[in-house]
Design a protein around this motif. Structure first.
Motif, short mmCIF file in Angstrom:
data_model
loop_
_atom_site.label_atom_id
_atom_site.label_comp_id
_atom_site.label_asym_id
_atom_site.label_seq_id
_atom_site.Cartn_x
_atom_site.Cartn_y
_atom_site.Cartn_z
N TYR A 15 0.83 -1.21 0.00
CA TYR A 15 0.00 0.00 0.00
C TYR A 15 0.87 1.26 0.00
O TYR A 15 1.93 1.30 0.62
CB TYR A 15 -0.92 0.02 1.22
CG TYR A 15 -2.02 -1.01 1.17
CD1 TYR A 15 -3.11 -0.84 0.32
CD2 TYR A 15 -1.97 -2.15 1.96
CE1 TYR A 15 -4.13 -1.78 0.27
CE2 TYR A 15 -2.99 -3.10 1.92
CZ TYR A 15 -4.06 -2.91 1.07
OH TYR A 15 -5.07 -3.84 1.01
N GLN A 36 -2.18 0.61 -5.78
CA GLN A 36 -1.93 -0.33 -4.68
C GLN A 36 -1.81 -1.74 -5.28
O GLN A 36 -2.43 -2.04 -6.30
CB GLN A 36 -3.06 -0.28 -3.65
CG GLN A 36 -3.60 1.11 -3.36
CD GLN A 36 -2.58 2.02 -2.68
OE1 GLN A 36 -1.69 1.54 -1.99
NE2 GLN A 36 -2.71 3.32 -2.89
N SER A 65 -3.90 7.49 -1.26
CA SER A 65 -4.76 6.32 -1.50
C SER A 65 -5.14 6.17 -2.96
O SER A 65 -5.55 5.09 -3.39
CB SER A 65 -6.02 6.40 -0.64
OG SER A 65 -6.75 7.59 -0.95
N GLU A 112 -6.80 -0.71 2.43
CA GLU A 112 -5.83 -0.86 3.52
C GLU A 112 -6.57 -0.80 4.86
O GLU A 112 -7.42 0.07 5.07
CB GLU A 112 -4.78 0.24 3.46
CG GLU A 112 -3.73 0.09 4.54
CD GLU A 112 -2.62 1.13 4.45
OE1 GLU A 112 -1.65 1.04 5.23
OE2 GLU A 112 -2.72 2.04 3.59
#
Length: 390
Positions: free
Chosen positions: A185, A193, A189, A243
């Motif tokens: 990760y 990922q 965001s 995550e």
């Protein structure tokens, strides 16, 4: 707003898979201290031999078989809660294959000689299982009965009636290997990922006497999933996993120069070790050639190789000369490596029967060193290596 992705804004998680290739759920407890994850996926090299009327490459189908591999470098960290497995537990279980053996604690009733310990109640230990006391790790070399065991080497600190040996978890070898998913990760965001699913540990290396205690895991993987191109159904998932929330990750890592080394037919503690590396190679090949599947179906492990490379300063004492004699005679010796020296920061590796190779004499420095390279462990059935945390 940053104009790039910082390589330090990266977090790794790992968890065992109950079904090969199916990504398991994770929590913040699955996070490991990451140094580097190198993941590579390439298409199998193939060529078209049809006549197209020119020398221009006409392309390949989108679903050519792919091969995925990884190498994960990580530091050893504390094991603060014995009720939970160490954060590196899934990786070691995948590397060795055996179900972990836990030892809660045990009260010593008496001792006999340097290595015999009798507990006040049934110990429930197995051969190869680790025990710990006051910042030291030892392994069960033999079992006399339900209350008495013999250790591979004596504790240097006092062990008397009433001493409580602390909690440990031990990983042993098995014929079949499991798999893990490795989660990668990044911040922010919205960055890409990744998840390596169906990761098999083909090789595991433990380095001794570095700046920090470091573990390296490498091998093939079934696939490399990413948040940018994810499709429902990949890795057994309906959607790409987010995550998990942080649970206050402990960044404490263990210094690399602290620990103990015990070697010899009659194990003795060596204070002259300058470097060592333990390597486990599983000779893994994934089942990737079956008709009807884009990806590997399971893990096929070959003959195992457990090796140790180490260097020591030469001395004329009996223990050091005994190593040279064992190498010349191809006689197995016991070897135990303990990393760390505080409770909760102990890592132990026990090889009951390592056959040392004749050492190379290294006289480049002011003191003569012996370099033992490629010394290989042997055994009967799945007993070349035991690894424990305490």
């Amino acid at each position: 707003m940053s104009c790039y992705i910082s390589s330090n804004n990266n977090r790794f998680y790992t968890a065992l898979e109950s079904v090969y290739g199916d990504v398991p759920a994770i929590t913040g407890q699955n996070r490991i201290p990451g140094v580097k994850l190198a993941a590579r996926q390439v298409q199998e090299q193939t060529s078209r031999r049809d006549k197209t009327g020119s020398r221009t490459f006409a392309g390949l189908p989108n679903r050519i078989r792919k091969r995925t591999s990884f190498q994960l470098n990580t530091f050893m960290t504390e094991w603060p809660n014995p009720e939970l497995a160490p954060v590196h537990g899934p990786l070691f279980q995948a590397a060795l294959g055996g179900t972990p053996m836990t030892f809660g604690s045990g009260t010593v009733a008496s001792t006999n000689g340097a290595t015999a310990i009798t507990f006040s109640a049934a110990h429930g230990l197995h051969i190869g299982q680790g025990v710990a006391n006051a910042g030291e790790m030892r392994f069960v070399a033999a079992i006399q009965n339900a209350t008495t065991v013999f250790l591979n080497a004596p504790f240097t600190g006092p062990v008397i009636a009433g001493t409580v040996l602390g909690a440990t978890i031990t990983y042993a070898l098995a014929s079949d290997l499991g798999s893990v998913s490795i989660f990668d990760y990044w911040d922010p965001s919205t960055a890409v990922q990744r998840v390596l699913n169906g990761a098999a540990v083909d090789s595991m290396r433990v380095k001794v006497n570095g700046d920090f205690q470091e573990f390296v895991f490498a091998g093939p993987s079934q696939d490399l999933l990413d948040s940018a191109s994810f499709n429902s159904g990949q890795g057994g998932l309906a959607q790409f996993p987010a995550e998990p929330a942080s649970v206050g990750f402990d960044y404490t890592i263990v210094p690399g120069h602290l620990g103990q080394v015990w070697m010899g037919a009659t194990p003795a503690q060596f204070f002259t070790l300058t470097a060592a590396e333990l390597e486990l190679n599983n000779n893994v090949q994934l089942r990737t050639r079956e008709f009807g599947s884009d990806f590997a179906r399971c893990i096929a492990a070959g003959q195992r190789a457990v090796k140790v490379n180490f260097s020591i300063f030469e001395h004329v004492d009996a223990d050091t000369l005994g190593l040279y004699q064992a190498a010349r005679q191809r006689s197995p010796i016991g070897v135990m490596l303990q990393l760390g020296q505080q409770t909760g920061q102990l890592f132990g590796a026990y090889l009951p029967a390592l056959v040392p190779d004749v050492p190379e004499f290294d006289d480049q420095e002011t003191r003569l060193q012996w370099r033992f390279q490629g010394s290989r462990a042997q055994g009967a059935v799945n007993d070349e290596l035991y690894i424990a945390f305490g």
